[in-house]
Design a protein around this motif. Structure first.
Motif, PDB file in Angstrom:
ATOM      1  N   GLY A   1      -3.997 -24.900 -38.207  1.00 21.95           N
ATOM      2  CA  GLY A   1      -5.125 -25.709 -37.764  1.00 21.95           C
ATOM      3  C   GLY A   1      -5.424 -26.897 -38.652  1.00 21.95           C
ATOM      4  N   THR A   2      -4.622 -27.106 -39.712  1.00 23.52           N
ATOM      5  CA  THR A   2      -4.948 -28.179 -40.659  1.00 23.52           C
ATOM      6  C   THR A   2      -3.800 -29.146 -40.929  1.00 23.52           C
ATOM      7  OG1 THR A   2      -4.359 -26.724 -42.518  1.00 23.52           O
ATOM      8  CG2 THR A   2      -6.684 -26.767 -41.838  1.00 23.52           C
TER       9      THR A   2
ATOM     10  N   ASN B   1      -5.041 -23.601 -32.351  1.00 25.06           N
ATOM     11  CA  ASN B   1      -5.989 -24.717 -32.280  1.00 25.06           C
ATOM     12  C   ASN B   1      -6.891 -24.638 -31.063  1.00 25.06           C
ATOM     13  OD1 ASN B   1      -5.442 -26.772 -34.572  1.00 25.06           O
ATOM     14  ND2 ASN B   1      -3.407 -26.161 -33.896  1.00 25.06           N
TER      15      ASN B   1
ATOM     16  N   GLU C   1     -10.976 -24.323 -31.088  1.00 26.76           N
ATOM     17  CA  GLU C   1     -11.644 -25.393 -30.341  1.00 26.76           C
ATOM     18  C   GLU C   1     -11.338 -26.780 -30.904  1.00 26.76           C
ATOM     19  OE1 GLU C   1     -15.783 -24.513 -29.859  1.00 26.76           O
ATOM     20  OE2 GLU C   1     -15.394 -22.608 -28.840  1.00 26.76           O
ATOM     21  N   LYS C   2     -10.125 -26.941 -31.414  1.00 23.60           N
ATOM     22  CA  LYS C   2      -9.676 -28.248 -31.902  1.00 23.60           C
ATOM     23  C   LYS C   2      -8.819 -28.894 -30.814  1.00 23.60           C
ATOM     24  CE  LYS C   2      -9.760 -26.867 -36.785  1.00 23.60           C
ATOM     25  NZ  LYS C   2      -8.991 -26.752 -38.050  1.00 23.60           N
TER      26      LYS C   2
ATOM     27  N   ARG D   1      -6.229 -31.755 -31.369  1.00 22.74           N
ATOM     28  CA  ARG D   1      -4.962 -31.285 -31.947  1.00 22.74           C
ATOM     29  C   ARG D   1      -4.092 -30.609 -30.891  1.00 22.74           C
ATOM     30  NH1 ARG D   1      -3.957 -30.807 -37.283  1.00 22.74           N
ATOM     31  NH2 ARG D   1      -2.884 -28.811 -37.043  1.00 22.74           N
TER      32      ARG D   1
END
Length: 453
Positions: free
Chosen positions: A10-11, A305, A309-310, A313
């Motif tokens: 996620g990053t 992701n 809730e990204k 992305r």
């Protein structure tokens, strides 16, 4: 407590992350595909071209049973990726424990049934004439190892879901390498023929199972299980099944396709046509390994992701995966259009098979450059837990388009109609997938545009 390796999903930058996930997956698929490819070369040269056709008859049966493990693995891994993204570790543990229980129960049951009905199953899948006896020999022995294969397929997807793509790659490479070594010993040195080829495959599944079991026992994963996690939980089983049915249906339709193709081609062209399809089928597994690798690498990134809730992305992951996969598919397309006869001669010296296979191979791979959209689109819906859409898109190519075409086109074009059905189905399925993926992106990955729609 294990380090939260999955957090990087996620990053990290999407391009770098996709390469990081896709390259090990691609290498694993490559080695596994090379195993199937070289195994076929060994069998064709050391036993005979009929042996290639015999293995092709058995593949849909063993693939379907092993696909039970893959279906449970992919369905559960989608849940695990989203659970880790939402920092719900207990749900991830319960899901994995249920995956192990379900895979064991289903694969063992299917093996028992498969052995019980061996005399009717093998002929039904195209084991006729000179193909029958070697196919039965291979079938019975390979089924003994299928439960291990099912557990390996399930475990491999979980390893990837928790952010360990290199370990997943090793898990795919080990049985491939061991199978080739055992092929040499059992077929070439000991001259065990079809039984040797079968035992080499079965023992290689066991090698893979031991490796994956060792990974989870050594607690390298952040998912640590207790006895309570193995008890079946109704809600978890339903969620695994709703997503796993997509993969299972895909493999089931592949098995049905093999059944129909083997019988249709046997009727139209005899044993040489079945052998030609077996060679083309191996290339379908082998040549597209980088495209499948991108799709495999895409799944945990999109799922994590989406769970976090990204959505920006997620959208970037979709576009990047399609771009990478399309480029790789085009390279594969060019290679296969230029060298089909050279490839065919690697498998056999049978003049009739060499005459038939190159043209068939060109037709089968004619639409390869566009399949990236279809593969990534279907994978996206599975990654985010939308089972109905994933099932529909997964089945559209073969179930909705390809199978009807192989019945219709040969009426007018004979055997050529069978091969032309491949690119037509690819084009139609890609158009359908593109439409649904576009609607999904606009509606759910662009929240600011919802009011417009």
């Amino acid at each position: 407590m294990a380090r939260l390796i999955s957090h990087g999903l996620g990053t990290e930058p999407i391009g770098k992350l996709l390469v990081k996930q896709a390259v090990p997956a691609s290498i694993g698929i490559l080695v596994m595909s090379l195993n199937i490819l070289v195994d076929t070369v060994f069998v064709g040269n050391w036993i005979g071209s009929t042996a290639i056709a015999a293995i092709n008859v058995v593949l849909p049966v063993s693939f379907f049973i092993a696909a039970l493990g893959m279906a449970i693995g992919v369905g559960g891994s989608s849940i695990i990726s989203r659970a880790l993204g939402a920092e719900n570790k207990e749900k991830a543990r319960t899901t994995f424990g249920n995956q192990i229980t379900l895979t064991t129960l289903f694969t063992v049951t299917m093996v028992i049934l498969g052995l019980w009905f061996v005399d009717s199953i093998v002929p039904t899948f195209g084991g006729k004439g000179n193909i029958l006896e070697p196919a039965k020999t291979y079938y019975v022995i390979v089924l003994y190892g299928v439960p291990f294969l099912g557990l390996c397929m399930m475990g491999n997807t979980v390893i990837r879901a928790v952010g360990k793509p290199k370990v997943a790659m090793y898990a795919m490479m080990l049985p491939s390498v061991s199978n080739l070594l055992l092929d040499y010993i059992f077929i070439y040195v000991l001259d065990y023929g079809m039984a040797g080829a079968a035992w080499a495959s079965t023992l290689s599944y066991l090698v893979c199972f031991i490796f994956i079991l060792g990974f989870f026992i050594s607690k390298q994963s952040e998912i640590e299980l207790a006895k309570c996690h193995f008890g079946l939980n109704k809600a978890t089983v339903v969620e695994i099944a709703s997503l796993g049915v997509v993969t299972l249906s895909r493999q089931a339709i592949v098995s049905v396709t093999y059944l129909l193709m083997n019988n249709i081609l046997y009727t139209l062209g005899g044993e040489s046509s079945v052998t030609a399809y077996a060679i083309v089928g191996r290339m379908l597994m082998f040549a597209l390994f980088p495209v499948f690798g991108v799709a495999q690498g895409f799944l945990p990134i999109a799922g994590f992701n989406y769970g976090a809730e990204k959505y920006a992305r997620v959208k970037e992951t979709i576009y990047t995966a399609i771009k990478y996969a399309a480029l790789l598919a085009t390279i594969v397309f060019v290679f296969l259009m230029v060298f089909p006869e050279t490839i065919t001669r690697l498998f056999t010296s049978d003049a009739q098979v060499i005459l038939e296979t190159p043209a068939a191979m060109r037709w089968v791979f004619a639409a390869t450059p566009i399949i990236a959209l279809q593969l990534i689109g279907a994978a996206y819906f599975q990654a985010i837990g939308k089972a109905k859409q994933a099932l529909w898109l997964t089945l559209s190519r073969q179930g909705l388009f390809f199978i009807p075409l192989i019945f219709i086109l040969p009426v007018f074009l004979g055997e050529l109609g069978v091969w032309i059905a491949f690119p037509i189905a690819d084009v139609l399925a890609t158009l359908v997938t593109g439409y649904f993926l576009y609607k999904e992106i606009i509606k759910n990955l662009n929240p600011e545009l919802k009011s417009v729609n």
